[in-house]
Design an enzyme around this catalytic site. Sequence first.
Site, PDB file in Angstrom:
ATOM      1  N   ARG A 127      -8.661  -0.180   4.717  1.00 30.38           N
ATOM      2  CA  ARG A 127      -7.732   0.813   4.175  1.00 30.38           C
ATOM      3  C   ARG A 127      -6.412   0.171   3.761  1.00 30.38           C
ATOM      4  O   ARG A 127      -5.737   0.679   2.874  1.00 30.38           O
ATOM      5  CB  ARG A 127      -7.411   1.894   5.228  1.00 30.38           C
ATOM      6  CG  ARG A 127      -8.537   2.857   5.498  1.00 30.38           C
ATOM      7  CD  ARG A 127      -8.060   3.963   6.415  1.00 30.38           C
ATOM      8  NE  ARG A 127      -6.771   4.466   5.982  1.00 30.38           N
ATOM      9  CZ  ARG A 127      -5.869   5.034   6.760  1.00 30.38           C
ATOM     10  NH1 ARG A 127      -6.105   5.184   8.046  1.00 30.38           N
ATOM     11  NH2 ARG A 127      -4.724   5.459   6.289  1.00 30.38           N
ATOM     12  N   ASP A 137       5.023   0.246  11.921  1.00 33.21           N
ATOM     13  CA  ASP A 137       3.767  -0.308  11.409  1.00 33.21           C
ATOM     14  C   ASP A 137       3.577  -1.773  11.800  1.00 33.21           C
ATOM     15  O   ASP A 137       2.510  -2.338  11.540  1.00 33.21           O
ATOM     16  CB  ASP A 137       3.706  -0.174   9.878  1.00 33.21           C
ATOM     17  CG  ASP A 137       3.383   1.245   9.437  1.00 33.21           C
ATOM     18  OD1 ASP A 137       3.088   2.081  10.302  1.00 33.21           O
ATOM     19  OD2 ASP A 137       3.423   1.503   8.219  1.00 33.21           O
ATOM     20  N   LYS A 148       0.836  -1.210   0.000  1.00 37.81           N
ATOM     21  CA  LYS A 148       0.000   0.000   0.000  1.00 37.81           C
ATOM     22  C   LYS A 148       0.870   1.259   0.000  1.00 37.81           C
ATOM     23  O   LYS A 148       0.655   2.173  -0.798  1.00 37.81           O
ATOM     24  CB  LYS A 148      -0.905   0.011   1.238  1.00 37.81           C
ATOM     25  CG  LYS A 148      -1.596   1.339   1.463  1.00 37.81           C
ATOM     26  CD  LYS A 148      -2.413   1.361   2.725  1.00 37.81           C
ATOM     27  CE  LYS A 148      -1.646   1.719   3.961  1.00 37.81           C
ATOM     28  NZ  LYS A 148      -1.452   3.156   4.218  1.00 37.81           N
ATOM     29  N   ASN A 149       1.855   1.276   0.897  1.00 45.29           N
ATOM     30  CA  ASN A 149       2.617   2.515   1.073  1.00 45.29           C
ATOM     31  C   ASN A 149       3.505   2.846  -0.124  1.00 45.29           C
ATOM     32  O   ASN A 149       3.959   3.977  -0.258  1.00 45.29           O
ATOM     33  CB  ASN A 149       3.462   2.442   2.355  1.00 45.29           C
ATOM     34  CG  ASN A 149       2.587   2.652   3.583  1.00 45.29           C
ATOM     35  OD1 ASN A 149       1.389   2.937   3.456  1.00 45.29           O
ATOM     36  ND2 ASN A 149       3.174   2.500   4.763  1.00 45.29           N
ATOM     37  N   ARG A 167       1.725  14.243  13.728  1.00 45.12           N
ATOM     38  CA  ARG A 167       2.109  14.042  12.330  1.00 45.12           C
ATOM     39  C   ARG A 167       2.060  15.315  11.483  1.00 45.12           C
ATOM     40  O   ARG A 167       1.295  15.430  10.532  1.00 45.12           O
ATOM     41  CB  ARG A 167       1.252  12.949  11.680  1.00 45.12           C
ATOM     42  CG  ARG A 167       1.358  11.650  12.386  1.00 45.12           C
ATOM     43  CD  ARG A 167       0.584  10.558  11.684  1.00 45.12           C
ATOM     44  NE  ARG A 167       1.374   9.919  10.645  1.00 45.12           N
ATOM     45  CZ  ARG A 167       0.885   8.962   9.862  1.00 45.12           C
ATOM     46  NH1 ARG A 167      -0.363   8.605   9.954  1.00 45.12           N
ATOM     47  NH2 ARG A 167       1.660   8.374   8.981  1.00 45.12           N
ATOM     48  N   CYS A 173      -4.240   8.380  10.014  1.00 45.04           N
ATOM     49  CA  CYS A 173      -4.453   7.632  11.263  1.00 45.04           C
ATOM     50  C   CYS A 173      -4.275   8.536  12.477  1.00 45.04           C
ATOM     51  O   CYS A 173      -3.477   9.477  12.459  1.00 45.04           O
ATOM     52  CB  CYS A 173      -3.447   6.494  11.361  1.00 45.04           C
ATOM     53  SG  CYS A 173      -3.896   5.053  10.399  1.00 45.04           S
TER      54      CYS A 173
HETATM   55  C1  UD1 Z   1       4.887   6.602   6.492  1.00 44.56           C
HETATM   56  C2  UD1 Z   1       3.925   5.449   6.319  1.00 44.56           C
HETATM   57  C3  UD1 Z   1       3.407   4.988   7.676  1.00 44.56           C
HETATM   58  C4  UD1 Z   1       4.582   4.667   8.586  1.00 44.56           C
HETATM   59  C5  UD1 Z   1       5.582   5.820   8.650  1.00 44.56           C
HETATM   60  C6  UD1 Z   1       6.846   5.482   9.428  1.00 44.56           C
HETATM   61  C7  UD1 Z   1       2.858   5.879   4.191  1.00 44.56           C
HETATM   62  C8  UD1 Z   1       1.605   6.219   3.454  1.00 44.56           C
HETATM   63  N1  UD1 Z   1       2.793   5.887   5.514  1.00 44.56           N
HETATM   64  O1  UD1 Z   1       4.160   7.660   7.109  1.00 44.56           O
HETATM   65  O2  UD1 Z   1       2.599   3.836   7.463  1.00 44.56           O
HETATM   66  O3  UD1 Z   1       4.102   4.408   9.880  1.00 44.56           O
HETATM   67  O4  UD1 Z   1       5.973   6.202   7.328  1.00 44.56           O
HETATM   68  O5  UD1 Z   1       7.472   4.373   8.871  1.00 44.56           O
HETATM   69  O6  UD1 Z   1       3.875   5.581   3.580  1.00 44.56           O
HETATM   70  N2  UD1 Z   1       7.193  14.194  11.007  1.00 44.56           N
HETATM   71  C9  UD1 Z   1       7.293  15.523  11.346  1.00 44.56           C
HETATM   72  N3  UD1 Z   1       7.258  16.457  10.353  1.00 44.56           N
HETATM   73  C10 UD1 Z   1       7.113  16.119   9.044  1.00 44.56           C
HETATM   74  C11 UD1 Z   1       7.007  14.748   8.705  1.00 44.56           C
HETATM   75  C12 UD1 Z   1       7.063  13.813   9.707  1.00 44.56           C
HETATM   76  O7  UD1 Z   1       7.438  15.868  12.522  1.00 44.56           O
HETATM   77  O8  UD1 Z   1       7.061  17.009   8.184  1.00 44.56           O
HETATM   78  C13 UD1 Z   1       7.261  13.172  12.079  1.00 44.56           C
HETATM   79  C14 UD1 Z   1       5.981  12.355  12.214  1.00 44.56           C
HETATM   80  O9  UD1 Z   1       5.048  13.006  13.013  1.00 44.56           O
HETATM   81  C15 UD1 Z   1       6.505  11.085  12.819  1.00 44.56           C
HETATM   82  C16 UD1 Z   1       7.901  10.930  12.187  1.00 44.56           C
HETATM   83  O10 UD1 Z   1       8.233  12.223  11.696  1.00 44.56           O
HETATM   84  O11 UD1 Z   1       6.630  11.215  14.207  1.00 44.56           O
HETATM   85  C17 UD1 Z   1       7.997   9.942  11.049  1.00 44.56           C
HETATM   86  O12 UD1 Z   1       6.972  10.172  10.141  1.00 44.56           O
HETATM   87  P1  UD1 Z   1       7.095   9.835   8.588  1.00 44.56           P
HETATM   88  O13 UD1 Z   1       8.251   8.922   8.368  1.00 44.56           O
HETATM   89  O14 UD1 Z   1       7.066  11.104   7.826  1.00 44.56           O
HETATM   90  O15 UD1 Z   1       5.752   9.016   8.347  1.00 44.56           O
HETATM   91  P2  UD1 Z   1       4.761   9.136   7.149  1.00 44.56           P
HETATM   92  O16 UD1 Z   1       5.504   9.362   5.874  1.00 44.56           O
HETATM   93  O17 UD1 Z   1       3.646  10.030   7.488  1.00 44.56           O
END
Ligand code: UD1
Length: 419
Positions: free
Chosen positions: A398, A306, A22-23, A121, A116
């Site tokens: 989802r 995850d 999915k991701n 986030r 989620c």
């Molecule tokens: C992606 C995955 C999700 C997985 C996560 C971590 C998808 C669709 N989702 O989510 O399933 O759990 O990676 O492996 O691919 N953060 C900030 N600022 C930002 C971006 C992120 O503070 O601009 C923080 C987030 O709140 C979190 C951490 O960084 O605490 C990691 O998040 P991130 O790796 O960006 O996760 P996603 O890409 O949202």
Amino acid sequence: MDKLAIIGGRPLYGVIPISGAKNSALKVMAASLLSDQELTLENVPRLADVDMLLRLLNQHGVASVFENSTLRLRAKDIASTEAPYDLVRKMRASFNVLGPLLAREGKAKVSLPGGCAIGARPVDLHLKALGAMGADIELDEGYVFAAAPDGLKGADISFPFVSVGATEHVMLAAVLAEGRTVISNAAREPEIADLAVCLNAMGAGIAGAGTSTITIDGVKSLSGATHRVLPDRIETGAYAMAVGATGGELTLKGADGSLLGAGLSVLEETGLLVEPVDGGLKVKKQVDRCRAVDIVTQPFPGVATDLQAQFMALLATADGVSRIKETIFENRFMHAPELARMGAQISVDGQTATVRGVPRLKGAPVMATDLRASMSLVIAALAAEGQSMVNRVYHLDRGFERLEDKLADCGALIERVKD
Ligand code: UD1
């Protein structure tokens, strides 16, 4: 709202086909916005999240045909550079249309994302990086207004911590930027490398994806391509843990153990045999009761956040005391009280959960709170004595394709109850 009725206590035997990730699918789908030619994606899972992004892409002018697991996308012209709140709020990955729209059209208006309920986030890293590439960015009324009338420019982007989404977002924008972009402290998740393979097949100049430093040499335009989405490592890990919780032996068709990173050795430490076989992975429980293990979630190649909820379900019946530390998201133990309703002994202190394994869980009505948490409740229910009712199955829809069919084919007593 649909529910899942599960009667636990039956071992799983048979073959489960592992779907495309999915991701990864969500990010390569966004790549279709970057070219006026057709992008053919194979091994795309039929999931609510994929449908939702498809709706958003259609609204941007992307024509689509989805047959079996092949998705053909063509963004001949961009009909709209606006991603409305209704289509973005339910799924954070939709936010990743911002970069491609900006790169191709020089402007975009995209709602701030939802997704989620596992913590704040924010998207500050995404916005800062696009700003470094020359975009003017303003936030107003829940929307990001971004403009780069003269095009994006390559930049050196050093992330203060690892973000999967921000790394992917920069890649999706930098491929059409003028000059070279270098991402330092990039995420190394397998989905990042998969996105690079897809973009390079479209003519992009990306090197180093899968390592901490990614170099992207911008090109003027991208062409069409055919790309096969890699197997879902989270689905793979979840079904392996289901074997750990219930016993039995499964062949996970199409799965690749190396995509699990450190998660693979943790599965083995609990007492599972996870072995590559022709076209997939064989998983077999080698002990009567799984062993307790300590886990710390980390960016890849560490144990995936995850998979944390599913590990908690497995360890709830393990022999001994396990400690699970969540380092990626600040609010990701919502499954713990639900598992406790089934008799699990879990105490949470800040970012650490202590799980005292009990010999047997008991079926109960439980509530799914987010996507991966829902799967942990399914695993626990499969292992528990008696019937469980997992409420709010839309979370599972989802991210887990044909979940109840796949499990029922291997002997689980699981049924969807329509409301
Ligand atoms: C992606 C995955 C999700 C997985 C996560 C971590 C998808 C669709 N989702 O989510 O399933 O759990 O990676 O492996 O691919 N953060 C900030 N600022 C930002 C971006 C992120 O503070 O601009 C923080 C987030 O709140 C979190 C951490 O960084 O605490 C990691 O998040 P991130 O790796 O960006 O996760 P996603 O890409 O949202």
